[in-house]
Write a protein that holds these residues in place. Structure first.
Motif, PDB file in Angstrom:
ATOM      1  N   SER A  40      16.111 -46.187  58.247  1.00 23.89           N
ATOM      2  CA  SER A  40      16.885 -45.053  57.734  1.00 23.89           C
ATOM      3  C   SER A  40      18.339 -45.485  57.607  1.00 23.89           C
ATOM      4  O   SER A  40      18.794 -46.407  58.289  1.00 23.89           O
ATOM      5  CB  SER A  40      16.752 -43.827  58.647  1.00 23.89           C
ATOM      6  N   PHE A  41      19.043 -44.791  56.720  1.00 18.38           N
ATOM      7  CA  PHE A  41      20.454 -45.057  56.463  1.00 18.38           C
ATOM      8  C   PHE A  41      21.185 -43.727  56.369  1.00 18.38           C
ATOM      9  O   PHE A  41      20.642 -42.752  55.872  1.00 18.38           O
ATOM     10  CB  PHE A  41      20.642 -45.837  55.157  1.00 18.38           C
ATOM     11  N   GLN A  42      22.436 -43.724  56.828  1.00 16.97           N
ATOM     12  CA  GLN A  42      23.284 -42.537  56.766  1.00 16.97           C
ATOM     13  C   GLN A  42      24.521 -42.871  55.940  1.00 16.97           C
ATOM     14  O   GLN A  42      25.543 -43.279  56.481  1.00 16.97           O
ATOM     15  CB  GLN A  42      23.715 -42.112  58.183  1.00 16.97           C
ATOM     16  N   PRO A  43      24.450 -42.736  54.611  1.00 16.19           N
ATOM     17  CA  PRO A  43      25.627 -43.048  53.793  1.00 16.19           C
ATOM     18  C   PRO A  43      26.772 -42.073  54.078  1.00 16.19           C
ATOM     19  O   PRO A  43      26.544 -40.878  54.240  1.00 16.19           O
ATOM     20  CB  PRO A  43      25.130 -42.928  52.359  1.00 16.19           C
ATOM     21  N   SER A  44      27.967 -42.610  54.141  1.00 17.39           N
ATOM     22  CA  SER A  44      29.151 -41.798  54.455  1.00 17.39           C
ATOM     23  C   SER A  44      29.876 -41.371  53.175  1.00 17.39           C
ATOM     24  O   SER A  44      29.599 -41.872  52.080  1.00 17.39           O
ATOM     25  CB  SER A  44      30.107 -42.600  55.334  1.00 17.39           C
ATOM     26  N   GLU A  45      30.819 -40.481  53.336  1.00 16.02           N
ATOM     27  CA  GLU A  45      31.633 -39.995  52.216  1.00 16.02           C
ATOM     28  C   GLU A  45      32.429 -41.135  51.573  1.00 16.02           C
ATOM     29  O   GLU A  45      32.770 -41.060  50.400  1.00 16.02           O
ATOM     30  CB  GLU A  45      32.595 -38.895  52.693  1.00 16.02           C
TER      31      GLU A  45
END
Length: 150
Positions: A40-45
């Motif tokens: 999983s990945f959590q792309p940031s703003e």
């Protein structure tokens, strides 16, 4: 003696490179016999392009990492896996703040080249991008040092 899948999963989530922190990476499962991983990945703003979507280069980096880890777990030993070629197709935009999921498989792990594929989906299961890649498996000594965070 090779590590079990559970040991690989624990170690790979404990010792991560700086890029994994940037991408918000988490390895969810490994199947070393099949050469498969789920991440999983959590792309940031900070990854958003002018259109309000995650910039494609970040998506490619996510897929490239997933594919490389699939080859590493299939190898059963410490290897580096530098990419020599890749192709990515984009199907839908990815939004920052949404968890993204990659499923990757090492199709063939040879002595000179490895072939991998990876798909990236959003929380709803929408296919966002697909990568096909090849890399050179390079054996490493057991005491090889990588750039890792603690």
């Amino acid at each position: 003696m090779p590590m079990t899948d559970a040991q690989l999963l624990e170690r790979m989530n404990r010792h991560v490179p700086p890029t994994a922190l940037l991408l918000g990476t988490r390895i969810l499962s490994v199947d070393s016999a099949a050469g498969r991983v789920r991440m999983s990945f959590q792309p940031s703003e900070q990854m958003i392009n002018p259109m309000g979507n995650v910039q494609g280069g970040f998506l490619v980096a996510m897929l490239d990492d997933a594919a490389a880890i699939a080859a590493i777990v299939k190898s059963g030993k410490r290897i580096a896996i530098p990419t020599i070629e890749l192709k990515t197709s984009f199907f839908a935009p990815a939004k920052a703040g949404m968890t993204l999921y990659a499923d990757a498989v090492c199709l063939k792990l040879g002595k000179r080249v490895a072939f991998m594929e990876a798909e990236l989906r959003d929380e709803a299961g929408t296919l966002l991008a697909k990568l096909s890649t090849s890399a050179v498996p390079i054996p490493l000594p057991d005491d090889a040092i990588f750039v890792e965070t603690t």
